[in-house]
Design a protein around this motif. Structure first.
Motif, PDB file in Angstrom:
ATOM      1  N   GLU A 155      37.727  32.992  38.000  1.00 34.68           N
ATOM      2  CA  GLU A 155      37.753  34.104  37.035  1.00 34.68           C
ATOM      3  C   GLU A 155      36.348  34.610  36.722  1.00 34.68           C
ATOM      4  N   LYS A 156      35.344  33.758  36.980  1.00 32.13           N
ATOM      5  CA  LYS A 156      33.970  34.157  36.631  1.00 32.13           C
ATOM      6  C   LYS A 156      33.206  34.698  37.833  1.00 32.13           C
ATOM      7  N   ILE A 157      33.874  34.862  38.962  1.00 30.88           N
ATOM      8  CA  ILE A 157      33.180  35.377  40.154  1.00 30.88           C
ATOM      9  C   ILE A 157      33.248  36.906  40.173  1.00 30.88           C
ATOM     10  N   ALA A 158      32.089  37.525  40.238  1.00 26.09           N
ATOM     11  CA  ALA A 158      31.965  38.975  40.472  1.00 26.09           C
ATOM     12  C   ALA A 158      32.927  39.820  39.625  1.00 26.09           C
ATOM     13  N   ALA A 159      33.250  41.018  40.129  1.00 28.44           N
ATOM     14  CA  ALA A 159      34.141  41.954  39.434  1.00 28.44           C
ATOM     15  C   ALA A 159      35.493  41.945  40.151  1.00 28.44           C
ATOM     16  N   PRO A 160      36.558  42.473  39.502  1.00 28.10           N
ATOM     17  CA  PRO A 160      37.885  42.433  40.138  1.00 28.10           C
ATOM     18  C   PRO A 160      37.910  43.023  41.551  1.00 28.10           C
TER      19      PRO A 160
END
Ligand SMILES: Cc1cc2nc3c(=O)[nH]c(=O)nc-3n(C[C@H](O)[C@H](O)[C@H](O)COP(=O)(O)OP(=O)(O)OC[C@H]3O[C@@H](n4cnc5c(N)ncnc54)[C@H](O)[C@@H]3O)c2cc1C
Length: 302
Positions: free
Chosen positions: A105-110
């Motif tokens: 959930e904390k990786i990059a943007a959607p």
């Protein structure tokens, strides 16, 4: 200068490997989501290969299923081309490997998470999923054209440490995680500190899981740390200091010292090694404190 390269779209593992060996293992490159490779090529950090082997059409690498070993041990098998977005949504992972979901959930943007894969994240050797995968004792299944070979993630990372310039030539097929029973007194956490709040790689990311028994003793605690350009590691000494002992401030101080001593990391243009070690030790001890304050029967600390 525009460089031309050929893009291959194999339909199965054997075909992917056969293209890899025919085009020359050093000249061709497996691509999953391409989000990391693109940044490396654009920044000139990696040479563009003459042949790109896209793993996009290999449906067998996109599944998440539960299986049993010969010894009847249940494990979850995650296909290496599963996107980070699909890992977040998957009910099996949400139930059994919550810290991994939190790391995703904390990786990059959607938009990046829809394309980026867990396999690609592992292969960068510094991806944010790695500390979470380490605390679950994840195992990697590789394919080398002849055999499927299993290797503990922890062992693979140690090899990378000693051979940082040697490219991984095998194809990552699955990530296997042994399943454990979640009790009421189980806890898990994942924390990431970046230079901005979101959409940025970690400076430090930590993960942990374990249990607190009726006597308030820590049990089966596993801890890991990673971030920046340093390879993630398991914190064996800090685990040893914690396991079997009840919460106390003096125990936390010992854990803090153990993490500080055990986490070997280098300074960069923005932060010193001492700062990163302190952040890692502070994050983990603060999470342990939170867990005990909340009675040990809560789970996620994001
Ligand atoms: C704007 C932006 C923000 C980002 N933020 C983050 C972040 O917050 N945290 C983070 O961890 N990363 C971040 N990244 C990096 C990247 O998006 C992730 O690490 C992603 O998970 C990589 O997966 P991928 O499928 O795109 O990998 P790819 O780019 O396809 O491949 C990465 C490496 O793995 C190899 N590879 C891929 N699949 C296989 C396979 N099956 N077998 C063998 N080798 C394989 C490739 O050859 C390559 O060396 C960010 C990237 C961008 C562009």
């Amino acid at each position: 200068m525009v460089t031309r390269c050929k893009v291959w779209r194999p339909k199965n593992l054997q075909e992917a490997w056969s293209i890899h060996s025919q085009t020359g293992i050093d000249q061709s490159c497996f691509v999953s989501g391409g989000t990391w490779l693109r940044t490396q090529w654009e920044a000139g950090l990696l040479n563009s290969p003459s042949d790109i082997i896209s793993l996009e059409s290999l449906e067998e690498l996109k599944k998440i299923i539960v299986q049993r070993t010969e010894n009847n041990q249940e494990f979850v098998k995650i296909g290496s081309s599963t996107t980070i977005a699909d890992c977040i949504k998957n009910p099996i992972l949400r139930k059994n490997t919550e810290a991994l979901v939190m790391s995703c959930e904390k990786i990059a943007a959607p938009s990046i998470r829809n394309q980026a894969t867990i396999g690609g994240n592992i292969l960068t050797a510094v991806g944010d999923t790695l500390p979470a995968l380490l605390i679950y004792d994840a195992e990697l299944t590789w394919y080398d054209g002849k055999l499927f070979e299993s290797e503990l993630l922890e062992k693979w990372l140690i090899t990378r440490q000693f051979e940082p310039h040697k490219n991984e030539t095998r194809l990552l097929v699955h990530i296997n995680i042994p399943l454990e029973e979640n009790s009421k007194k189980s806890f898990y956490f994942h924390k990431k500190i970046g230079r901005r709040k979101t959409f940025t790689p970690a400076i430090v990311s930590v993960a942990g899981k374990g249990k607190i028994n009726n006597l308030n003793n820590f049990q089966s605690v596993t801890l890991a740390v990673g971030g920046g350009s340093s390879l993630p590691i398991k914190l064996f000494e800090a685990e040893r200091v914690l396991n079997g002992f009840p919460f106390s401030l003096s125990l936390l101080k010992k854990v803090h010292t153990a993490i500080f001593d055990e986490y070997v990391v280098v300074s960069d243009a923005f932060m010193t090694d001492q700062y990163k070690k302190t952040v890692a030790a502070n994050l983990i001890t603060a999470e342990l404190c939170n867990i005990v304050e909340q009675g040990g029967d809560q789970n996620a600390v994001g």
